[in-house]
Design an enzyme around this catalytic site. Structure first.
Site, mmCIF file in Angstrom:
data_model
loop_
_atom_site.group_PDB
_atom_site.id
_atom_site.type_symbol
_atom_site.label_atom_id
_atom_site.label_comp_id
_atom_site.label_asym_id
_atom_site.label_seq_id
_atom_site.Cartn_x
_atom_site.Cartn_y
_atom_site.Cartn_z
ATOM 1 N N ASP A 52 -32.413 18.861 -13.065
ATOM 2 C CA ASP A 52 -31.187 19.776 -12.706
ATOM 3 C C ASP A 52 -30.256 18.523 -12.840
ATOM 4 O O ASP A 52 -29.079 19.312 -13.401
ATOM 5 C CB ASP A 52 -31.380 20.136 -11.235
ATOM 6 C CG ASP A 52 -32.132 21.491 -11.073
ATOM 7 O OD1 ASP A 52 -32.475 22.189 -12.082
ATOM 8 O OD2 ASP A 52 -32.532 21.877 -9.972
ATOM 9 N N GLY A 53 -30.098 17.272 -12.662
ATOM 10 C CA GLY A 53 -29.151 16.428 -12.721
ATOM 11 C C GLY A 53 -28.720 16.324 -14.372
ATOM 12 O O GLY A 53 -27.565 16.446 -14.544
#
Length: 274
Positions: A52-53
């Site tokens: 997700d980062g």
């Protein structure tokens, strides 16, 4: 006209780097121009290999456009990702055939008025976290639409979107909000007060945090930091610029929620089939 694809890869994951080389070769073989750096240009979709980062980093390229992001999960939960690594070949096929739908995700505009009157602005897809940044606690007053609603000391306060409701806000006890619901969340963390329930407001409202402590920092999506001092006012509003995710299957959000969090699902429907 040559079709363009933008490829973003987690820098420190060898497996993601290896898969990126494979997908680049396959897309090139199908006649695409694959780009890995520089501006977005004429890319029709951004393919992200990471967690997700990494996907959040790619939104800095696409926000303000309708170019979607498709995430291939090489992280942990990977809630924003669309497929797991074993689906790599199918991703190439669906990109080639333009077999995706657009998932429109609301973002928030964040404005900070510092104690000396200077203003700064940023934005967030997941959340803006006002954090104590090494202090014992921060003192805040919370407001909605220009009216105060509560004051207390706490470790942090989150202003979250529905997309962020399954991220930091979820860990802090906030509600899960379906991404097609346009709303904003205000979630205190470790607050020293009786009334510290999360608040959910509509898209036309404004969330406000007045800070009464020096040394805090405002962090947006875990990526953009802004030091704030006592006397600062932080305001969150629904942005006019959403982020688009590419969806390659029709699994509803409830199915994604169950899969990503490995939720135990035993209910009346299961019993009814027995």
């Amino acid at each position: 006209m040559t079709r363009e694809i933008y490829l973003v890869t987690h820098r420190y994951r060898p497996d993601a780097q290896h898969s990126a080389a494979i997908i680049e070769n396959e897309l090139t073989r199908h006649g695409f121009e694959v780009r890995r750096s520089g501006p977005l240009g004429d890319a029709e979709i951004v393919v992200v290999l990471g967690g997700d980062g990494t996907i959040l980093s790619a939104t800095e390229l696409t926000r303000g456009t309708e170019v979607p992001i498709v995430g291939i999960n090489y992280g942990h939960v990977g809630f924003l990702a669309e497929v797991e690594p074993e689906g790599l070949a199918r991703v190439v096929e669906q990109i080639t055939e333009r077999e995706w739908t657009l998932d429109r995700r609301m973002t928030m505009d964040i404005e900070v008025t510092l104690s000396d009157g200077r203003k700064a602005s940023t934005w967030t897809l997941n959340e803006a976290a006002l954090d104590k940044h090494g202090k014992p606690m921060i003192e805040v007053s919370l407001g909605v639409d220009g009216r105060g609603v509560s004051s207390f000391s706490c470790d942090s306060v989150l202003m979250s979107t529905p997309t962020g409701s399954t991220a930091y806000s979820f860990s802090a006890g906030g509600p899960v909000v379906w991404p097609d619901v346009e709303a904003m969340l205000l979630v205190p963390i470790a607050a020293h007060a009786l009334f510290t329930r999360p608040l959910v407001v509509g898209p036309g409202s404004e969330l406000e945090i007045a800070l009464h402590t020096n040394g805090a920092v405002l962090v947006c999506d875990g990526r953009r930091d802004l030091p704030v001092d006592a006397g600062s006012l932080i305001t969150a509003r629904k942005s006019d610029y959403p982020v688009y995710l590419a969806r390659l299957n029709e699994t509803p959000f409830s199915g994604r929620l169950v899969k990503k969090f490995a939720l135990p699902v035993r209910g009346w429907r299961d019993r009814g089939r027995q």
